[in-house]
Design a protein around this motif. Structure first.
Motif, PDB file in Angstrom:
ATOM      1  N   ASP A 103       0.811  -1.214   0.000  1.00 50.30           N
ATOM      2  CA  ASP A 103       0.000   0.000   0.000  1.00 50.30           C
ATOM      3  C   ASP A 103       0.846   1.266   0.000  1.00 50.30           C
ATOM      4  O   ASP A 103       0.304   2.372  -0.077  1.00 50.30           O
ATOM      5  CB  ASP A 103      -0.928   0.021   1.220  1.00 50.30           C
ATOM      6  CG  ASP A 103      -2.125  -0.903   1.033  1.00 50.30           C
ATOM      7  OD1 ASP A 103      -2.521  -1.117  -0.128  1.00 50.30           O
ATOM      8  OD2 ASP A 103      -2.653  -1.405   2.035  1.00 50.30           O
ATOM      9  N   LEU A 104       2.161   1.107   0.086  1.00 49.82           N
ATOM     10  CA  LEU A 104       3.033   2.276   0.062  1.00 49.82           C
ATOM     11  C   LEU A 104       3.165   2.791  -1.367  1.00 49.82           C
ATOM     12  O   LEU A 104       3.387   2.014  -2.294  1.00 49.82           O
ATOM     13  CB  LEU A 104       4.416   1.915   0.618  1.00 49.82           C
ATOM     14  CG  LEU A 104       4.455   1.438   2.075  1.00 49.82           C
ATOM     15  CD1 LEU A 104       5.874   1.035   2.455  1.00 49.82           C
ATOM     16  CD2 LEU A 104       3.939   2.526   3.010  1.00 49.82           C
ATOM     17  N   PRO A 105       3.020   4.096  -1.580  1.00 54.24           N
ATOM     18  CA  PRO A 105       3.137   4.642  -2.938  1.00 54.24           C
ATOM     19  C   PRO A 105       4.556   4.512  -3.474  1.00 54.24           C
ATOM     20  O   PRO A 105       5.533   4.628  -2.728  1.00 54.24           O
ATOM     21  CB  PRO A 105       2.739   6.113  -2.759  1.00 54.24           C
ATOM     22  CG  PRO A 105       3.037   6.409  -1.322  1.00 54.24           C
ATOM     23  CD  PRO A 105       2.754   5.137  -0.571  1.00 54.24           C
ATOM     24  N   LEU A 106       4.666   4.262  -4.773  1.00 52.03           N
ATOM     25  CA  LEU A 106       5.964   4.167  -5.429  1.00 52.03           C
ATOM     26  C   LEU A 106       6.198   5.418  -6.275  1.00 52.03           C
ATOM     27  O   LEU A 106       5.284   5.876  -6.961  1.00 52.03           O
ATOM     28  CB  LEU A 106       6.023   2.930  -6.330  1.00 52.03           C
ATOM     29  CG  LEU A 106       5.980   1.574  -5.627  1.00 52.03           C
ATOM     30  CD1 LEU A 106       5.900   0.454  -6.655  1.00 52.03           C
ATOM     31  CD2 LEU A 106       7.197   1.382  -4.737  1.00 52.03           C
ATOM     32  N   PRO A 107       7.400   5.968  -6.240  1.00 53.20           N
ATOM     33  CA  PRO A 107       7.691   7.152  -7.057  1.00 53.20           C
ATOM     34  C   PRO A 107       7.419   6.889  -8.539  1.00 53.20           C
ATOM     35  O   PRO A 107       7.785   5.838  -9.065  1.00 53.20           O
ATOM     36  CB  PRO A 107       9.189   7.392  -6.802  1.00 53.20           C
ATOM     37  CG  PRO A 107       9.470   6.729  -5.494  1.00 53.20           C
ATOM     38  CD  PRO A 107       8.557   5.537  -5.444  1.00 53.20           C
ATOM     39  N   PHE A 108       6.755   7.822  -9.191  1.00 52.01           N
ATOM     40  CA  PHE A 108       6.465   7.790 -10.629  1.00 52.01           C
ATOM     41  C   PHE A 108       5.412   6.755 -11.021  1.00 52.01           C
ATOM     42  O   PHE A 108       5.039   6.673 -12.187  1.00 52.01           O
ATOM     43  CB  PHE A 108       7.739   7.541 -11.453  1.00 52.01           C
ATOM     44  CG  PHE A 108       8.785   8.595 -11.277  1.00 52.01           C
ATOM     45  CD1 PHE A 108       8.669   9.822 -11.899  1.00 52.01           C
ATOM     46  CD2 PHE A 108       9.892   8.362 -10.472  1.00 52.01           C
ATOM     47  CE1 PHE A 108       9.631  10.802 -11.730  1.00 52.01           C
ATOM     48  CE2 PHE A 108      10.868   9.334 -10.297  1.00 52.01           C
ATOM     49  CZ  PHE A 108      10.733  10.559 -10.926  1.00 52.01           C
ATOM     50  N   LEU A 109       4.927   5.940 -10.071  1.00 53.83           N
ATOM     51  CA  LEU A 109       3.921   4.929 -10.401  1.00 53.83           C
ATOM     52  C   LEU A 109       2.613   5.216  -9.670  1.00 53.83           C
ATOM     53  O   LEU A 109       1.968   4.314  -9.147  1.00 53.83           O
ATOM     54  CB  LEU A 109       4.434   3.524 -10.061  1.00 53.83           C
ATOM     55  CG  LEU A 109       5.643   3.031 -10.853  1.00 53.83           C
ATOM     56  CD1 LEU A 109       5.974   1.593 -10.486  1.00 53.83           C
ATOM     57  CD2 LEU A 109       5.406   3.147 -12.356  1.00 53.83           C
ATOM     58  N   SER A 110       2.222   6.460  -9.661  1.00 50.35           N
ATOM     59  CA  SER A 110       0.997   6.867  -8.985  1.00 50.35           C
ATOM     60  C   SER A 110      -0.231   6.470  -9.804  1.00 50.35           C
ATOM     61  O   SER A 110      -0.142   6.157 -10.998  1.00 50.35           O
ATOM     62  CB  SER A 110       0.999   8.387  -8.785  1.00 50.35           C
ATOM     63  OG  SER A 110       0.954   9.047 -10.044  1.00 50.35           O
ATOM     64  N   TRP A 111      -1.380   6.502  -9.141  1.00 45.01           N
ATOM     65  CA  TRP A 111      -2.628   6.224  -9.845  1.00 45.01           C
ATOM     66  C   TRP A 111      -2.850   7.219 -10.979  1.00 45.01           C
ATOM     67  O   TRP A 111      -3.302   6.855 -12.062  1.00 45.01           O
ATOM     68  CB  TRP A 111      -3.804   6.259  -8.875  1.00 45.01           C
ATOM     69  CG  TRP A 111      -5.089   6.616  -9.561  1.00 45.01           C
ATOM     70  CD1 TRP A 111      -5.841   7.739  -9.401  1.00 45.01           C
ATOM     71  CD2 TRP A 111      -5.761   5.837 -10.566  1.00 45.01           C
ATOM     72  NE1 TRP A 111      -6.930   7.722 -10.234  1.00 45.01           N
ATOM     73  CE2 TRP A 111      -6.913   6.561 -10.968  1.00 45.01           C
ATOM     74  CE3 TRP A 111      -5.502   4.610 -11.171  1.00 45.01           C
ATOM     75  CZ2 TRP A 111      -7.794   6.097 -11.932  1.00 45.01           C
ATOM     76  CZ3 TRP A 111      -6.389   4.148 -12.142  1.00 45.01           C
ATOM     77  CH2 TRP A 111      -7.519   4.878 -12.510  1.00 45.01           C
ATOM     78  N   GLU A 112      -2.506   8.477 -10.755  1.00 44.90           N
ATOM     79  CA  GLU A 112      -2.705   9.493 -11.786  1.00 44.90           C
ATOM     80  C   GLU A 112      -1.916   9.168 -13.054  1.00 44.90           C
ATOM     81  O   GLU A 112      -2.417   9.326 -14.173  1.00 44.90           O
ATOM     82  CB  GLU A 112      -2.305  10.873 -11.254  1.00 44.90           C
ATOM     83  CG  GLU A 112      -3.224  11.435 -10.184  1.00 44.90           C
ATOM     84  CD  GLU A 112      -3.017  10.808  -8.813  1.00 44.90           C
ATOM     85  OE1 GLU A 112      -3.890  10.987  -7.943  1.00 44.90           O
ATOM     86  OE2 GLU A 112      -1.978  10.135  -8.616  1.00 44.90           O
ATOM     87  N   ARG A 113      -0.691   8.690 -12.878  1.00 48.69           N
ATOM     88  CA  ARG A 113       0.121   8.328 -14.049  1.00 48.69           C
ATOM     89  C   ARG A 113      -0.425   7.083 -14.743  1.00 48.69           C
ATOM     90  O   ARG A 113      -0.394   6.982 -15.968  1.00 48.69           O
ATOM     91  CB  ARG A 113       1.577   8.114 -13.632  1.00 48.69           C
ATOM     92  CG  ARG A 113       2.320   9.411 -13.335  1.00 48.69           C
ATOM     93  CD  ARG A 113       3.782   9.149 -13.010  1.00 48.69           C
ATOM     94  NE  ARG A 113       4.511  10.389 -12.842  1.00 48.69           N
ATOM     95  CZ  ARG A 113       5.111  11.044 -13.829  1.00 48.69           C
ATOM     96  NH1 ARG A 113       5.050  10.568 -15.058  1.00 48.69           N
ATOM     97  NH2 ARG A 113       5.760  12.168 -13.597  1.00 48.69           N
ATOM     98  N   LEU A 114      -0.923   6.140 -13.962  1.00 45.05           N
ATOM     99  CA  LEU A 114      -1.546   4.964 -14.567  1.00 45.05           C
ATOM    100  C   LEU A 114      -2.776   5.370 -15.368  1.00 45.05           C
ATOM    101  O   LEU A 114      -2.981   4.904 -16.498  1.00 45.05           O
ATOM    102  CB  LEU A 114      -1.935   3.953 -13.484  1.00 45.05           C
ATOM    103  CG  LEU A 114      -2.765   2.752 -13.955  1.00 45.05           C
ATOM    104  CD1 LEU A 114      -1.999   1.916 -14.983  1.00 45.05           C
ATOM    105  CD2 LEU A 114      -3.179   1.888 -12.765  1.00 45.05           C
ATOM    106  N   ALA A 115      -3.591   6.246 -14.807  1.00 45.35           N
ATOM    107  CA  ALA A 115      -4.816   6.675 -15.484  1.00 45.35           C
ATOM    108  C   ALA A 115      -4.520   7.372 -16.807  1.00 45.35           C
ATOM    109  O   ALA A 115      -5.270   7.232 -17.780  1.00 45.35           O
ATOM    110  CB  ALA A 115      -5.618   7.600 -14.570  1.00 45.35           C
TER     111      ALA A 115
END
Length: 236
Positions: free
Chosen positions: A49-61
């Motif tokens: 559940d920890l966010p990964l740099p550059f792999l955010s939900w916004e970038r996936l979307a």
């Protein structure tokens, strides 16, 4: 007259022993980092559940662009970090199928989905190398830090190509860890099974790549031939 015996000394002394032990541990850790291909264990699910740099939900979307009414596939959903974002955007008429080889992961996602009032997520316990779906089933599919955990990456990509519609899209997210598939390797292996990398966002150490079947057109090259579109190389 007897002389007191001297205690046995290690050839390197205590400092040398600790240095040797440290080097051995580092070598073992490096070997595990490089060679281990097991999926992330459920026992450590909180780390997922920890966010990964550059792999955010916004970038996936940005790459995935989920639309109401679509049917999508997620391989390796983990604890549902992405699933719970994608499913609502597919609407009541859409559906998100999640596939994992660990039942605990699927159960975890479904508990979270129920808690969020989502009933459009369908879990399937299966191997990504043998997906239990018909050809051309999905509008889109995605994997985030999961592709490198699959023992046979080309087989998984081939299966994803099979279950995607001819106009479908595939998004692969990779982060620098022991499982990472580098951009150049992804492009090469995808091309071999009929998938074309349209674009990549983020640095090579943490990137999203958008792929499409080679037989479908692309917005940036609508008139390119299928063979030409499957001959793209991305620098590592």
């Amino acid at each position: 007259m007897r002389h007191a015996s001297s205690p046995l000394r290690a050839p390197f002394g205590k400092a040398g022993i600790w240095a040797l032990a440290g080097a051995s541990a580092a070598a073992a850790a490096t070997a595990w980092w490089v060679t281990d291909s097991a999926p992330y264990p459920y026992a450590q699910h909180r780390l997922l559940d920890l966010p990964l740099p550059f792999l955010s939900w916004e970038r996936l979307a940005e790459q995935l662009q989920p639309l109401p009414g679509e049917r999508m596939l997620e391989i390796g959903p983990g604890t549902g970090l992405q699933s719970l974002q994608v499913a609502p955007r597919l609407g009541a008429d859409g559906r998100l199928d999640i596939v994992d080889i660990q039942q605990e992961m699927l159960d975890h996602v479904m508990r979270r989905a129920a808690g969020s009032g989502l009933d459009t997520i369908a879990p399937t316990l299966a191997d990504a190398r043998e997906l239990p779906f018909d050809d051309a089933t999905f509008d889109a599919a995605y994997l985030v830090t999961a592709l490198g955990e699959i023992p046979d990456v080309p087989a998984a990509l081939s299966e994803l190509r099979r279950v995607l519609k001819p106009t479908g899209r595939l998004v692969v997210g990779e982060f620098f860890d022991r499982h990472q598939i580098r951009p150049a390797a992804l492009a090469r292996q995808a091309n071999a099974v009929g998938l074309h990398v349209i674009r990549q966002s983020g640095p090579a150490l943490a990137y999203f790549a958008l792929l499409r079947p080679c037989t479908s057109g692309s917005a940036d090259r609508p008139h390119a031939g299928a063979a030409d579109r499957c001959a793209v190389t991305i620098d590592s």
